[in-house]
Design an enzyme around this catalytic site. Structure first.
Site, PDB file in Angstrom:
ATOM      1  N   ASP A  54     -13.173  16.262 -11.901  1.00  0.00           N
ATOM      2  CA  ASP A  54     -12.353  16.413 -12.991  1.00  0.00           C
ATOM      3  C   ASP A  54     -12.872  16.117 -14.289  1.00  0.00           C
ATOM      4  O   ASP A  54     -14.127  15.714 -14.038  1.00  0.00           O
ATOM      5  CB  ASP A  54     -11.094  15.488 -12.541  1.00  0.00           C
ATOM      6  N   ASP A  71     -16.965  11.181  -7.082  1.00  0.00           N
ATOM      7  CA  ASP A  71     -15.870  10.700  -7.667  1.00  0.00           C
ATOM      8  C   ASP A  71     -15.890   9.101  -7.543  1.00  0.00           C
ATOM      9  O   ASP A  71     -16.742   8.480  -6.753  1.00  0.00           O
ATOM     10  CB  ASP A  71     -14.264  11.158  -6.982  1.00  0.00           C
ATOM     11  N   ASP A  75       8.319 -15.904   5.806  1.00  0.00           N
ATOM     12  CA  ASP A  75       8.938 -14.725   5.033  1.00  0.00           C
ATOM     13  C   ASP A  75       7.849 -13.970   4.247  1.00  0.00           C
ATOM     14  O   ASP A  75       7.928 -13.252   3.180  1.00  0.00           O
ATOM     15  CB  ASP A  75       9.659 -15.797   3.856  1.00  0.00           C
ATOM     16  N   GLN A 123      -3.336   1.938 -14.575  1.00  0.00           N
ATOM     17  CA  GLN A 123      -2.364   1.919 -16.116  1.00  0.00           C
ATOM     18  C   GLN A 123      -3.353   0.848 -16.873  1.00  0.00           C
ATOM     19  O   GLN A 123      -2.975  -0.078 -17.067  1.00  0.00           O
ATOM     20  CB  GLN A 123      -1.168   1.309 -15.683  1.00  0.00           C
ATOM     21  N   LYS A 139      -8.929  20.038 -13.106  1.00  0.00           N
ATOM     22  CA  LYS A 139      -8.084  19.483 -12.291  1.00  0.00           C
ATOM     23  C   LYS A 139      -6.751  19.048 -13.542  1.00  0.00           C
ATOM     24  O   LYS A 139      -6.935  18.440 -14.264  1.00  0.00           O
ATOM     25  CB  LYS A 139      -8.608  18.355 -11.846  1.00  0.00           C
ATOM     26  N   GLU A 173       5.216 -15.303   2.662  1.00  0.00           N
ATOM     27  CA  GLU A 173       4.293 -15.932   1.608  1.00  0.00           C
ATOM     28  C   GLU A 173       2.948 -16.591   2.303  1.00  0.00           C
ATOM     29  O   GLU A 173       2.946 -16.504   3.544  1.00  0.00           O
ATOM     30  CB  GLU A 173       4.973 -17.376   1.384  1.00  0.00           C
ATOM     31  N   ARG A 227      -3.342  17.010 -13.145  1.00  0.00           N
ATOM     32  CA  ARG A 227      -2.247  16.105 -12.272  1.00  0.00           C
ATOM     33  C   ARG A 227      -0.774  16.658 -12.459  1.00  0.00           C
ATOM     34  O   ARG A 227      -0.467  16.588 -13.487  1.00  0.00           O
ATOM     35  CB  ARG A 227      -2.707  14.707 -12.687  1.00  0.00           C
TER      36      ARG A 227
HETATM   37  C1  R5P Z   1      -8.850  10.119 -11.183  1.00  0.00           C
HETATM   38  O1  R5P Z   1      -9.013   9.757 -12.413  1.00  0.00           O
HETATM   39  C2  R5P Z   1      -9.978   9.291 -10.187  1.00  0.00           C
HETATM   40  O2  R5P Z   1     -11.215   9.250 -10.494  1.00  0.00           O
HETATM   41  C3  R5P Z   1      -9.753  10.015  -8.985  1.00  0.00           C
HETATM   42  O3  R5P Z   1      -9.950  11.438  -8.751  1.00  0.00           O
HETATM   43  C4  R5P Z   1      -8.340   9.924  -8.467  1.00  0.00           C
HETATM   44  O4  R5P Z   1      -8.014   8.603  -8.586  1.00  0.00           O
HETATM   45  C5  R5P Z   1      -8.284  10.106  -6.751  1.00  0.00           C
HETATM   46  O5  R5P Z   1      -7.093  10.107  -6.503  1.00  0.00           O
HETATM   47  P1  R5P Z   1      -6.499  11.009  -5.365  1.00  0.00           P
HETATM   48  O6  R5P Z   1      -7.357  10.672  -4.190  1.00  0.00           O
HETATM   49  O7  R5P Z   1      -5.038  10.456  -4.994  1.00  0.00           O
HETATM   50  O8  R5P Z   1      -6.436  12.201  -5.795  1.00  0.00           O
END
Ligand code: R5P
Length: 315
Positions: free
Chosen positions: A172, A222, A38, A98, A195, A40, A197
């Site tokens: 960003d 990044d 299942d 989050q 950037k 687990e 979102r």
């Molecule tokens: C954003 O705050 C992070 O630093 C990355 O830029 C982001 O998580 C990358 O996500 P994705 O590849 O989906 O654009």
């Protein structure tokens, strides 16, 4: 001081665990992992860990629910087998996005997951490049937070890119501080991509702040590449502004959904990532370079076990 160091791995990134074991000169602990019909997760330790200093290696990357649950079950297994101390080694900490209530009626999953890990029985956490450094404070136990930046910087320094033509680009606003640290270590000018979102998988990037970038070599850093939208978009912006070559550096290759397709479609000399997460063959790209964080994690484990300073590794 704890007597014996025991290194155990979940199924999230066994090659990384094996490399850490080689660094430490130990054999990976004997643990059997499988799934019941299942779904687990079944865990069985085939060795004694009573009184031992146990390090569980398990990045909680895709599939994040499975890897996280496996980590929790591994912790519970070791606790019930009377380990003296359990350190959850989480090279990539999932559910980190989050980390605050930025609107009504939403969870703080980073805190929930930190609670789950400590409640399961982890005494310490060793992690790397958390999405937000303040997540350390969500754990009511010691957290050692490592950075992969020196390893990425060393790779780029060895490429001997022309200093007078180098521009470090932040993809960003959130990555400005991290990118400026790269400038300090590898030199070059600095620029930021504007950037915004638009959804969890899409973003809009148009303007470039700083530079100039025409005829220059850009390195975009990044913390992670998830769906590749941010990185591919940033590459398009710097290319449109005349960059002659574009390199990319990121700690965590989460690579999910359209990531590899997006990265394939844009002109990138090299995509340099760490092995914090396992890259499956179908996610590989011809210009992908992987640098290892095993020595960094291995050294941190060695120092934690011997009660030595870990902050030395941040220099
Ligand atoms: C954003 O705050 C992070 O630093 C990355 O830029 C982001 O998580 C990358 O996500 P994705 O590849 O989906 O654009």
């Amino acid at each position: 001081m704890y007597e014996q160091l025991v290194l155990l791995s979940g199924r999230a990134n066994p090659p990384l665990a094996a490399e850490i074991a080689r660094y430490l000169g130990v054999t990976l602990g004997a643990v059997e992992l499988s799934n019941f019909p299942d779904g687990e997760i079944s865990v069985r330790l085939n060795q004694n860990v009573r009184g031992c200093d146990v390090f569980l290696i398990q990045p909680t990357g895709p599939s994040v629910n499975d890897t996280l649950m496996e980590l929790l079950i591994l912790i519970d297994t070791c606790k019930r087998a009377s380990a003296a101390r359990i350190t959850a080694v989480i090279p990539y900490f999932g559910y980190a996005r989050q980390d605050r209530k930025d609107m009504g009626r939403v969870p703080i999953t980073a805190k929930l997951v930190a609670n789950l890990i400590t409640k399961a029985g982890a005494d310490r956490v060793l992690t790397m490049d958390l999405h937000a450094a303040q997540i350390q404070g969500f754990f009511d136990c010691p957290v050692d937070h490592l950075y992969a930046a020196p390893i990425l910087d060393e790779y780029f320094r060895k490429l001997n890119l022309p200093q007078d033509k180098l521009v470090v680009v932040s993809p960003d606003e959130g990555s400005i501080k991290r990118s400026l640290q790269h400038v300090e270590h590898i030199g070059g000018q600095f620029a930021i991509v504007d950037k915004r979102r638009t959804s969890a998988v899409d973003c809009r990037q148009e303007n470039l702040i700083g530079g100039p970038i025409a005829g220059k070599v850009a390195i975009i850093f990044d913390d992670m590449i998830t769906t590749g939208g941010s990185m591919a978009g940033a590459v398009k912006v710097v290319t449109a502004h005349g960059a002659s070559k574009v390199y990319v550096g990121a700690t965590h290759p989460v690579f999910c959904g359209p990531a590899t397709g997006r990265l394939r479609e844009v002109p990138i000399e090299e995509i340099v990532v760490t092995n914090s997460l396992l890259i499956r063959p179908e996610q590989s790209l011809p210009n992908l370079k992987i640098v290892s964080v095993a020595p960094l994690l291995g050294e941190a484990i060695r120092r934690i076990h011997r009660n030595e300073s870990v902050s030395y590794l941040f220099d």
